[in-house]
Design a protein around this motif. Structure first.
Motif, PDB file in Angstrom:
ATOM      1  N   SER A   1       0.807  -1.226   0.000  1.00 38.46           N
ATOM      2  CA  SER A   1       0.000   0.000   0.000  1.00 38.46           C
ATOM      3  C   SER A   1       0.836   1.269   0.000  1.00 38.46           C
ATOM      4  CB  SER A   1      -0.917   0.009   1.223  1.00 38.46           C
ATOM      5  OG  SER A   1      -0.158  -0.107   2.417  1.00 38.46           O
ATOM      6  N   GLY A   2       2.151   1.136   0.081  1.00 36.28           N
ATOM      7  CA  GLY A   2       3.003   2.312   0.070  1.00 36.28           C
ATOM      8  C   GLY A   2       4.199   2.170   0.980  1.00 36.28           C
ATOM      9  N   ARG A   3       4.897   3.279   1.141  1.00 30.04           N
ATOM     10  CA  ARG A   3       6.101   3.289   1.978  1.00 30.04           C
ATOM     11  C   ARG A   3       5.823   4.138   3.207  1.00 30.04           C
ATOM     12  NH1 ARG A   3      12.383   4.551   0.153  1.00 30.04           N
ATOM     13  NH2 ARG A   3      13.180   2.557   0.928  1.00 30.04           N
ATOM     14  N   PHE A   4       6.296   3.637   4.367  1.00 30.85           N
ATOM     15  CA  PHE A   4       6.012   4.315   5.633  1.00 30.85           C
ATOM     16  C   PHE A   4       7.273   4.357   6.492  1.00 30.85           C
ATOM     17  CE2 PHE A   4       2.248   2.175   4.096  1.00 30.85           C
ATOM     18  CZ  PHE A   4       1.266   3.146   4.183  1.00 30.85           C
ATOM     19  N   LEU A   5       7.198   5.199   7.512  1.00 27.44           N
ATOM     20  CA  LEU A   5       8.269   5.259   8.499  1.00 27.44           C
ATOM     21  C   LEU A   5       7.668   4.973   9.867  1.00 27.44           C
ATOM     22  CD1 LEU A   5      11.326   5.981   8.913  1.00 27.44           C
ATOM     23  CD2 LEU A   5      10.504   8.218   9.683  1.00 27.44           C
ATOM     24  N   LEU A   6       8.146   3.913  10.519  1.00 24.14           N
ATOM     25  CA  LEU A   6       7.725   3.607  11.883  1.00 24.14           C
ATOM     26  C   LEU A   6       8.722   4.232  12.834  1.00 24.14           C
ATOM     27  CD1 LEU A   6       5.659   1.852  13.589  1.00 24.14           C
ATOM     28  CD2 LEU A   6       7.570   0.223  13.782  1.00 24.14           C
ATOM     29  N   LYS A   7       8.243   5.125  13.678  1.00 26.25           N
ATOM     30  CA  LYS A   7       9.094   5.798  14.652  1.00 26.25           C
ATOM     31  C   LYS A   7       8.766   5.260  16.048  1.00 26.25           C
ATOM     32  CE  LYS A   7      10.235  10.091  14.466  1.00 26.25           C
ATOM     33  NZ  LYS A   7      11.659   9.973  14.072  1.00 26.25           N
ATOM     34  N   VAL A   8       9.774   4.696  16.691  1.00 26.77           N
ATOM     35  CA  VAL A   8       9.629   4.229  18.059  1.00 26.77           C
ATOM     36  C   VAL A   8      10.305   5.258  18.952  1.00 26.77           C
ATOM     37  CG1 VAL A   8      10.064   2.382  19.698  1.00 26.77           C
ATOM     38  CG2 VAL A   8       9.635   1.836  17.279  1.00 26.77           C
ATOM     39  N   ALA A   9       9.526   5.917  19.788  1.00 23.41           N
ATOM     40  CA  ALA A   9      10.037   7.029  20.579  1.00 23.41           C
ATOM     41  C   ALA A   9      10.893   6.545  21.737  1.00 23.41           C
ATOM     42  CB  ALA A   9       8.872   7.854  21.112  1.00 23.41           C
ATOM     43  N   ASN A  10      11.794   7.409  22.146  1.00 25.27           N
ATOM     44  CA  ASN A  10      12.537   7.156  23.370  1.00 25.27           C
ATOM     45  C   ASN A  10      11.548   7.174  24.541  1.00 25.27           C
ATOM     46  OD1 ASN A  10      14.296   7.754  25.790  1.00 25.27           O
ATOM     47  ND2 ASN A  10      15.860   7.616  24.187  1.00 25.27           N
ATOM     48  N   PRO A  11      11.608   6.192  25.439  1.00 22.58           N
ATOM     49  CA  PRO A  11      10.611   6.137  26.526  1.00 22.58           C
ATOM     50  C   PRO A  11      10.652   7.341  27.448  1.00 22.58           C
ATOM     51  CG  PRO A  11      12.368   4.517  26.849  1.00 22.58           C
ATOM     52  CD  PRO A  11      12.541   5.045  25.470  1.00 22.58           C
ATOM     53  N   ALA A  12      11.711   8.161  27.365  1.00 21.41           N
ATOM     54  CA  ALA A  12      11.771   9.350  28.220  1.00 21.41           C
ATOM     55  C   ALA A  12      10.779  10.421  27.786  1.00 21.41           C
ATOM     56  CB  ALA A  12      13.186   9.922  28.215  1.00 21.41           C
ATOM     57  N   PHE A  13      10.291  10.345  26.550  1.00 21.56           N
ATOM     58  CA  PHE A  13       9.412  11.393  26.034  1.00 21.56           C
ATOM     59  C   PHE A  13       7.958  11.063  26.350  1.00 21.56           C
ATOM     60  CE2 PHE A  13      12.874  11.771  22.610  1.00 21.56           C
ATOM     61  CZ  PHE A  13      13.642  12.578  23.441  1.00 21.56           C
ATOM     62  N   SER A  14       7.194  12.112  26.695  1.00 24.32           N
ATOM     63  CA  SER A  14       5.819  11.939  27.167  1.00 24.32           C
ATOM     64  C   SER A  14       4.833  11.837  26.013  1.00 24.32           C
ATOM     65  CB  SER A  14       5.426  13.127  28.048  1.00 24.32           C
ATOM     66  OG  SER A  14       5.322  14.305  27.261  1.00 24.32           O
ATOM     67  N   ASP A  15       3.604  11.386  26.373  1.00 22.57           N
ATOM     68  CA  ASP A  15       2.536  11.311  25.383  1.00 22.57           C
ATOM     69  C   ASP A  15       2.241  12.679  24.778  1.00 22.57           C
ATOM     70  OD1 ASP A  15       2.254   8.610  25.750  1.00 22.57           O
ATOM     71  OD2 ASP A  15       0.560   8.776  27.137  1.00 22.57           O
TER      72      ASP A  15
ATOM     73  N   ALA B   1       4.870   4.068  19.530  1.00 25.55           N
ATOM     74  CA  ALA B   1       5.249   4.165  18.124  1.00 25.55           C
ATOM     75  C   ALA B   1       4.212   4.952  17.346  1.00 25.55           C
ATOM     76  CB  ALA B   1       5.417   2.772  17.519  1.00 25.55           C
ATOM     77  N   ARG B   2       4.693   5.550  16.249  1.00 30.33           N
ATOM     78  CA  ARG B   2       3.820   6.225  15.286  1.00 30.33           C
ATOM     79  C   ARG B   2       4.203   5.732  13.900  1.00 30.33           C
ATOM     80  NH1 ARG B   2       6.205  11.696  16.993  1.00 30.33           N
ATOM     81  NH2 ARG B   2       7.800  10.177  17.576  1.00 30.33           N
ATOM     82  N   LEU B   3       3.234   5.679  13.023  1.00 27.76           N
ATOM     83  CA  LEU B   3       3.500   5.315  11.636  1.00 27.76           C
ATOM     84  C   LEU B   3       3.202   6.543  10.775  1.00 27.76           C
ATOM     85  CD1 LEU B   3       4.388   2.772   9.969  1.00 27.76           C
ATOM     86  CD2 LEU B   3       1.983   2.587   9.296  1.00 27.76           C
ATOM     87  N   LEU B   4       4.220   6.961  10.049  1.00 24.86           N
ATOM     88  CA  LEU B   4       4.114   8.174   9.244  1.00 24.86           C
ATOM     89  C   LEU B   4       4.271   7.835   7.768  1.00 24.86           C
ATOM     90  CD1 LEU B   4       6.538  10.413  11.356  1.00 24.86           C
ATOM     91  CD2 LEU B   4       4.057  10.122  11.677  1.00 24.86           C
ATOM     92  N   SER B   5       3.643   8.636   6.936  1.00 20.35           N
ATOM     93  CA  SER B   5       3.888   8.485   5.509  1.00 20.35           C
ATOM     94  C   SER B   5       5.368   8.790   5.246  1.00 20.35           C
ATOM     95  CB  SER B   5       2.998   9.431   4.705  1.00 20.35           C
ATOM     96  OG  SER B   5       3.307  10.780   5.008  1.00 20.35           O
TER      97      SER B   5
END
Length: 999
Positions: free
Chosen positions: A53-67, A113-117
């Motif tokens: 369906s396309g190309r994406f970037l999965l970003k896994v945040a450092n656990p120190a960063f808040s919601d 994690a977030r999934l970005l275009s």
């Protein structure tokens, strides 16, 4: 505060997430299945997911960063996509739980994690060269993002990060223990303290807003322009989004530019100007910009070292450490006051008037000069600029030229008068004596002081009160109330560290013997410099690019000598270009978008007003080299005797005409002397038309022959005239361009097929009742970039023309006169003898001189039309010039040099072609070569825009070369015939660097 506090948790190793885990997270939480590949990150984990369906970037945040921080980043992307739609940004994808952020566990740790275009494009980080236009677009992109985020609000922006320049001092203090290199650590510490002191004083006046915080060469993605340059179009990685100074957004971008050209820190001004046009900076922000750049570069250095310690497997952070150090060195290479002056001058802020530089400190009532005996006797000002009359015959390339010239002037003065005298060099002058040949960097030519040449032992007095100290061998600093006076070439006679009153003895000028070539001579030289910045040792000479800023802190010291000898103000290159545009017809074009102001030439080199010397690879007019002393002497001698027109009887015109005729094979024995190549071709057409009593002419497509009515009529190049083919008069018949590289016919039988085409055109003209008077063709396809004609082409076409009763004209204006090396005339390479030959350009080495050489019967027939006359063509001066050019070509072996140096250069270029697919072919022979650039070697699509950009880049690196050909995709290489192997190598090396590093 809703976000992370860096100072409570400075160690931020990346979360331990494998590609397999990332693949599972993308599939389970976002419904995206595909292959996964990790890409670099400083403190997070990033994975590219390639799915159907396309190309994406999965970003896994450092656990120190808040919601809230993560949500602020997502909302910032969405906000920016609305407020700055021209900027490509990632688009977040909703997860299975209905939000943009999803949670998952790894070894008991909850990660998000977030999934970005995926924003397509490539980064600039690994581009060795960034063109000024690219740097400007990078700054404009930062400006659009800053403008787009100015009204963005979110509680997650309130965070304390190591990347917020407002925290730079504390960040460096916190992370400094990681730096084990004490020298580097000390440099960073000192730079941060000084910069942050300046920022603290300005902070109350600096705007704060939401910023991206990381618009850098690593986080900007680019498309390709038509010319092959990167075009910054998108921004990725919003991980540093937060509140920060508006000017901090620009400072971050600028700091990332520095490592690309660390020797030119002010190259980032292109980004600053572009940002300023979108987000106008206040005066306080301009004052804060350079300290912020230094602070940002320092943070990058210490953070990179620290991250390498806490996360030793992070190759991304480790491989950037040297980039970051180079950027820091570049940022700290200019004092803040100098950089601020450069920024202020570049931007001219709206809220304050432009301020002049600070003046030199005033002398006391007695007005004691620095060199009392010299001031009393008087001084002679020595002009060392590009226009100097004392710099002749390349003497400025002698490493000791300044002292030699001054020594001779002093010796002459001592014989003319018993009074003491001195020679003084001007403050602020770009000295041609400081130039360098074959150098890809601008030289440091502009003097930030005055230099006095005088007798050794000349006493030096304190021109104002201050404290004197020794500052190295032969160097003394007098610290006054408003500035430091720095003297080099002095022997201190007073007590170092003692306070001196105005007029107290300070020392004496030290002796410097002249080289052995002038035995017995001795001269002292004293370099005098003021600096209003304490504890800074300014350079004696700087580049023209930085000179204006440096002059604000190093004012003119010549009033301390009792005179004002600053270099006179000269119109800049831009001033001259503007004046040219108002006075010259617009069609009278010039080379380059922003051309240098060229004011001097020597052999194969050209020098500009700033003392930069370029290698000249296009001036076939200067066949024997620029400013040849034999030619200068011959022309001057003849001007001193006589210059008139050729109706008078004088020997020079007879000798020169006879010599020209002797250079041609029989039966070409009769000469007409004219003013130019255009006039020569025009006359050749009239000769042929008169002799044959016909008008029609056959010419070759894609050719250029001149600007007169006749020569322009047979010029078919669409590069010179886009409407050329559609506007030819009916008496002109065009045959196919015999170009075996990109013409209609290629391969082994191409030559025969081009001859066949020419025979067809000639036959049709004859059958239509319009047989040709002449066929005109260059013997080497010069306008197309030195493309050789197919073997036998001229022989075949000449036969067809003569069968039809026409004459054959060889246009040798560009390719004749020994330029091809193995042949003095181009037609010799084809084994033919024309009926008429036209020559110019090389004949006069820039003097207006051309000739037509033909058979006696053709010339005699022309007399039926009346007399012929050319005012300057056969003048005594023109003949003296023409004879001298031929003498030099013969005496200096320039035709042989075209064989050896031209062959060497061709081999270098052919080797480049094996390494760079953009080179489609290397054309030509001798010192008439062409490098044809293509986008595809199969389709031969011309690389027109790339060629223009490559020429601009070559100029930046010290080489003058220009495009030619109907598609303007051929580098035309036709330098003075005195080109050396060293120059040929410099050209080839510079082209190789340009093709490798970008343009």
């Amino acid at each position: 505060m809703a976000g992370h506090d860096f100072f409570t948790e400075p160690d931020l190793p990346r979360p331990d997430v494998s590609p397999e885990t990332a693949r599972a997270v993308a599939a389970e939480h976002f419904g995206v299945e595909g292959t996964v590949e990790e890409v670099g990150s400083h403190q997070e984990r990033n994975f590219v997911v390639d799915a159907p369906s396309g190309r994406f970037l999965l970003k896994v945040a450092n656990p120190a960063f808040s919601d809230e921080e993560l949500d602020a980043q997502v909302r910032g992307m969405l906000h920016l996509s609305t407020t700055a739609p021209e900027v490509s940004v990632p688009r977040p994808r909703l997860g299975g739980e209905g939000g943009y952020v999803v949670r998952f566990g790894v070894d008991g740790t909850v990660l998000r994690a977030r999934l970005l275009s995926f924003v397509p494009g490539f980064p600039l980080i690994d581009s060795p060269h960034l063109a000024p236009a690219v740097v400007g677009r990078l700054g404009a992109l930062a400006g659009r993002v800053a403008s787009g985020l100015a009204d963005f609000r979110h509680p997650g922006l309130d965070r304390i990060t190591q990347w917020d320049i407002r925290n730079a001092r504390r960040v460096c203090e916190t992370l400094m223990p990681s730096m084990t290199d004490r020298g580097r650590a000390g440099a960073v510490r000192d730079a941060v303290e000084a910069s942050c002191d300046r920022l603290d004083a300005l902070s109350a006046r600096l705007r704060v807003q939401a910023i991206h915080g990381d618009i850098t060469d690593d986080n900007v993605v680019c498309d390709r322009e038509r010319n092959g340059r990167p075009f910054p179009s998108g921004v990725i990685d919003f991980g540093d989004t937060g509140l920060g100074w508006t000017v901090g957004e620009l400072a971050t971008t600028c700091a990332s530019v520095l490592h690309h050209a660390p020797e030119r820190p002010l190259a980032l001004l292109a980004a600053v100007r572009a940002f300023h046009r979108i987000v106008p900076l206040t005066d306080a922000e301009i004052a804060a910009l350079w300290p912020a750049i230094v602070a940002r570069s320092a943070v990058l250095v210490v953070s990179g070292v620290h991250q390498g310690r806490v996360d030793p497997t992070n190759a991304y952070a480790l491989r950037r450490q040297e980039h970051e150090w180079r950027a820091f060195e570049a940022a700290t290479s200019l004092p803040a006051e100098v950089a601020h002056a450069a920024l202020r001058d570049a931007l001219e802020p709206r809220d304050t008037p432009k301020r002049p530089g600070r003046p030199a400190p005033a002398r006391g009532p007695a007005g004691t000069p620095l060199l009392p005996t010299v001031t009393e006797a008087g001084m002679t000002v020595l002009d060392l600029s590009a226009g100097s009359e004392v710099l002749r015959e390349g003497t400025w390339l002698d490493g000791d030229a300044e002292r030699r010239i001054a020594g001779r002037m002093l010796a002459a003065a001592s014989t003319a008068t018993s009074r003491a005298s001195a020679v003084i060099c001007r403050y602020g002058e770009a000295r041609l004596t400081r130039t360098r040949v074959h150098d890809d960097r601008a030289p440091t030519t502009v003097a930030l002081g005055t230099e006095v040449f005088c007798a050794p032992g000349t006493p030096v007095a304190a021109p104002f009160a201050g404290i004197a100290r020794q500052d190295g061998p032969g160097s003394v600093v007098l610290r006054g109330d408003g500035a430091d006076l720095r003297l080099t070439g002095i022997r201190l006679t007073g007590v170092p560290g003692g306070r001196l009153a105005e007029g107290d003895p300070l020392g004496e000028v030290a002796a410097h013997p002249l080289p052995a070539a002038e035995p017995g001579a001795a001269v002292g030289s004293l370099f005098v410099q003021l600096c209003t910045i304490r504890d800074v040792e300014p350079p004696a000479f700087v580049t023209a690019e930085t000179a204006g800023a440096w002059r604000e802190v190093c004012p003119d010291p010549s009033p301390l000598l009792g005179l004002d000898c600053a270099a006179p103000g000269e119109p800049t290159s831009r001033n001259v270009l503007d004046l040219r545009r108002t006075a010259l017809a617009g069609v009278q074009e010039h080379y380059y978008d922003d051309p240098p102001r060229i004011e001097r030439g020597w052999r194969q080199h050209l020098s500009d007003l700033d003392g930069r010397t370029y290698l000249d690879m296009v001036n076939n007019v200067a066949s024997i080299g620029h400013a040849h002393p034999r030619l200068t002497a011959a022309a001057g001698r003849q001007w001193d005797l006589l210059n008139t027109n050729s109706r008078f009887n004088y020997r020079a015109v007879a000798d020169f005409a006879r010599r020209l005729a002797d250079l041609l094979p029989d039966p070409l024995d009769t000469v007409f002397l004219v003013n130019s190549g255009s006039e020569a071709v025009d006359l050749a057409l009239r000769l042929a038309q008169t002799f044959t009593r016909r008008q029609d002419v056959v010419c070759v497509a894609e050719a250029y022959h001149g600007w007169t009515m006749g020569s322009d009529a047979i010029s078919t190049s669409v590069a010179d005239n886009p409407n050329a083919l559609a506007t030819r008069p009916p008496w002109v018949h065009t045959v196919l361009a015999p170009n075996t590289f990109r013409g209609r016919f290629r391969g082994e039988d191409a030559g025969a097929r081009y001859v066949e085409d020419a025979r067809r055109v000639i036959g049709e003209a004859v059958r239509s009742g319009r047989p040709p008077a002449a066929f005109v063709c260059e013997a080497l396809y010069g306008n197309a970039g030195g493309v050789p004609l197919p073997d036998g082409y001229l022989r075949g076409v000449y036969e067809a023309v003569r069968e039809a009763g026409g004459l054959c004209v060889a246009d040798e204006v560009q390719v004749g006169y020994g330029r091809l090396g193995h042949h003095f005339w181009g037609f010799e390479q084809q084994g033919v003898t024309p009926d008429i030959v036209t020559i110019a350009k090389a004949m006069g080495n820039g003097h207006p001189l051309g000739a037509v050489i033909t058979r006696r019967d053709v010339a005699e027939e022309f007399s039926a039309n009346g007399y012929f006359f050319s005012s300057a063509g056969g003048s005594p001066v023109s003949c003296a010039v023409g004879m001298t050019v031929l003498d030099v070509i013969e005496d200096e072996g320039l035709q042989e040099n075209a064989v050896t140096t031209g062959g060497h250069l061709r081999r270098r270029l052919e080797k480049l072609a094996t390494d760079h697919p953009i080179i489609g072919a290397v054309h030509g022979m001798g010192l008439y070569l062409g490098v044809e650039l293509v986008r595809d070697r199969d389709t031969l699509e011309p690389a027109t825009e790339e060629t223009a950009a490559i020429c601009e880049r070559m100029l930046e690196l010290g080489v003058i070369v220009q495009p030619t050909g109907d598609h303007l995709n051929v580098l035309k290489i036709k330098p003075p015939l005195c080109l050396t192997a060293e120059s040929a190598d410099f050209f080839a090396d510079t082209l190789a660097r340009t093709l490798r590093d970008g343009w």
